[in-house]
Design a protein around this motif. Structure first.
Motif, PDB file in Angstrom:
ATOM      1  N   TYR A  30       0.839  -1.203   0.000  1.00  0.00           N
ATOM      2  CA  TYR A  30       0.000   0.000   0.000  1.00  0.00           C
ATOM      3  C   TYR A  30       0.873   1.251   0.000  1.00  0.00           C
ATOM      4  O   TYR A  30       0.599   2.220  -0.713  1.00  0.00           O
ATOM      5  CB  TYR A  30      -0.982   0.044   1.182  1.00  0.00           C
ATOM      6  CG  TYR A  30      -1.718   1.356   1.174  1.00  0.00           C
ATOM      7  CD1 TYR A  30      -2.760   1.562   0.286  1.00  0.00           C
ATOM      8  CD2 TYR A  30      -1.300   2.419   1.960  1.00  0.00           C
ATOM      9  CE1 TYR A  30      -3.393   2.799   0.196  1.00  0.00           C
ATOM     10  CE2 TYR A  30      -1.928   3.653   1.887  1.00  0.00           C
ATOM     11  CZ  TYR A  30      -2.960   3.828   0.992  1.00  0.00           C
ATOM     12  OH  TYR A  30      -3.570   5.055   0.896  1.00  0.00           O
ATOM     13  N   GLY A  31       1.929   1.246   0.792  1.00  0.00           N
ATOM     14  CA  GLY A  31       2.852   2.383   0.822  1.00  0.00           C
ATOM     15  C   GLY A  31       3.451   2.666  -0.548  1.00  0.00           C
ATOM     16  O   GLY A  31       3.591   3.823  -0.953  1.00  0.00           O
ATOM     17  N   MET A  32       3.798   1.606  -1.268  1.00  0.00           N
ATOM     18  CA  MET A  32       4.337   1.759  -2.620  1.00  0.00           C
ATOM     19  C   MET A  32       3.293   2.350  -3.564  1.00  0.00           C
ATOM     20  O   MET A  32       3.620   3.164  -4.425  1.00  0.00           O
ATOM     21  CB  MET A  32       4.820   0.420  -3.162  1.00  0.00           C
ATOM     22  CG  MET A  32       6.032  -0.110  -2.496  1.00  0.00           C
ATOM     23  SD  MET A  32       6.389  -1.741  -3.188  1.00  0.00           S
ATOM     24  CE  MET A  32       7.997  -2.044  -2.543  1.00  0.00           C
ATOM     25  N   ILE A  33       2.051   1.944  -3.400  1.00  0.00           N
ATOM     26  CA  ILE A  33       0.966   2.491  -4.217  1.00  0.00           C
ATOM     27  C   ILE A  33       0.813   3.976  -3.938  1.00  0.00           C
ATOM     28  O   ILE A  33       0.767   4.796  -4.857  1.00  0.00           O
ATOM     29  CB  ILE A  33      -0.361   1.738  -3.961  1.00  0.00           C
ATOM     30  CG1 ILE A  33      -0.274   0.299  -4.460  1.00  0.00           C
ATOM     31  CG2 ILE A  33      -1.531   2.484  -4.622  1.00  0.00           C
ATOM     32  CD1 ILE A  33      -1.441  -0.578  -4.025  1.00  0.00           C
ATOM     33  N   GLU A  34       0.774   4.329  -2.663  1.00  0.00           N
ATOM     34  CA  GLU A  34       0.597   5.735  -2.293  1.00  0.00           C
ATOM     35  C   GLU A  34       1.778   6.586  -2.754  1.00  0.00           C
ATOM     36  O   GLU A  34       1.613   7.734  -3.150  1.00  0.00           O
ATOM     37  CB  GLU A  34       0.408   5.861  -0.780  1.00  0.00           C
ATOM     38  CG  GLU A  34      -0.045   7.241  -0.357  1.00  0.00           C
ATOM     39  CD  GLU A  34      -0.438   7.331   1.091  1.00  0.00           C
ATOM     40  OE1 GLU A  34       0.286   8.026   1.847  1.00  0.00           O
ATOM     41  OE2 GLU A  34      -1.464   6.710   1.483  1.00  0.00           O
ATOM     42  N   ASN A  35       2.967   6.027  -2.730  1.00  0.00           N
ATOM     43  CA  ASN A  35       4.159   6.752  -3.162  1.00  0.00           C
ATOM     44  C   ASN A  35       4.310   6.800  -4.679  1.00  0.00           C
ATOM     45  O   ASN A  35       5.219   7.449  -5.185  1.00  0.00           O
ATOM     46  CB  ASN A  35       5.412   6.143  -2.545  1.00  0.00           C
ATOM     47  CG  ASN A  35       5.535   6.458  -1.083  1.00  0.00           C
ATOM     48  OD1 ASN A  35       5.085   7.504  -0.622  1.00  0.00           O
ATOM     49  ND2 ASN A  35       6.124   5.554  -0.323  1.00  0.00           N
ATOM     50  N   GLY A  36       3.447   6.094  -5.390  1.00  0.00           N
ATOM     51  CA  GLY A  36       3.516   6.097  -6.843  1.00  0.00           C
ATOM     52  C   GLY A  36       4.529   5.130  -7.414  1.00  0.00           C
ATOM     53  O   GLY A  36       4.832   5.172  -8.604  1.00  0.00           O
ATOM     54  N   GLU A  37       5.050   4.246  -6.578  1.00  0.00           N
ATOM     55  CA  GLU A  37       6.046   3.279  -7.024  1.00  0.00           C
ATOM     56  C   GLU A  37       5.420   2.044  -7.659  1.00  0.00           C
ATOM     57  O   GLU A  37       6.082   1.323  -8.399  1.00  0.00           O
ATOM     58  CB  GLU A  37       6.927   2.855  -5.848  1.00  0.00           C
ATOM     59  CG  GLU A  37       7.723   4.015  -5.275  1.00  0.00           C
ATOM     60  CD  GLU A  37       8.384   3.666  -3.958  1.00  0.00           C
ATOM     61  OE1 GLU A  37       8.376   2.481  -3.563  1.00  0.00           O
ATOM     62  OE2 GLU A  37       8.903   4.586  -3.318  1.00  0.00           O
ATOM     63  N   ARG A  38       4.167   1.793  -7.356  1.00  0.00           N
ATOM     64  CA  ARG A  38       3.433   0.648  -7.912  1.00  0.00           C
ATOM     65  C   ARG A  38       2.044   1.106  -8.324  1.00  0.00           C
ATOM     66  O   ARG A  38       1.456   1.988  -7.705  1.00  0.00           O
ATOM     67  CB  ARG A  38       3.279  -0.478  -6.889  1.00  0.00           C
ATOM     68  CG  ARG A  38       4.565  -1.103  -6.450  1.00  0.00           C
ATOM     69  CD  ARG A  38       5.094  -2.059  -7.518  1.00  0.00           C
ATOM     70  NE  ARG A  38       6.244  -2.780  -7.070  1.00  0.00           N
ATOM     71  CZ  ARG A  38       7.508  -2.410  -7.282  1.00  0.00           C
ATOM     72  NH1 ARG A  38       7.779  -1.305  -7.917  1.00  0.00           N
ATOM     73  NH2 ARG A  38       8.500  -3.153  -6.849  1.00  0.00           N
ATOM     74  N   THR A  39       1.526   0.469  -9.352  1.00  0.00           N
ATOM     75  CA  THR A  39       0.150   0.707  -9.769  1.00  0.00           C
ATOM     76  C   THR A  39      -0.644  -0.542  -9.400  1.00  0.00           C
ATOM     77  O   THR A  39      -0.261  -1.647  -9.772  1.00  0.00           O
ATOM     78  CB  THR A  39       0.066   0.965 -11.291  1.00  0.00           C
ATOM     79  OG1 THR A  39       0.846   2.127 -11.581  1.00  0.00           O
ATOM     80  CG2 THR A  39      -1.369   1.194 -11.731  1.00  0.00           C
TER      81      THR A  39
END
Length: 74
Positions: A30-39
């Protein structure tokens, strides 16, 4: 970075962990999603959007995402 996502989460007074738990994903993801690192997948995007009451298509909007194209195309 998806500032709109962090803002929506904070307005609901939810932590990364709580959103992740409700969406059925790991906190790190989720953190990666919020940071824009993952879709996220469409299904995960819909779950998170439902929790935070935002439009799920924002996850796939170029303006709403940090992209790594510059580093990937070099």
């Amino acid at each position: 970075m998806r500032n709109w996502l962090a803002k929506a989460r904070k307005q609901k007074m939810l932590t990364h962990q709580k959103v992740a738990d409700l969406a059925g994903v790991k906190r790190q993801y989720y953190g990666m999603i919020e940071n824009g690192e993952r879709t996220p997948s469409v299904g995960t995007a819909k779950k998170i959007a439902g929790i935070l009451e935002v439009e799920w298509t924002l996850f796939f909007d170029e303006k709403g995402n940090k992209t790594l194209r510059k580093t990937n195309t070099a």
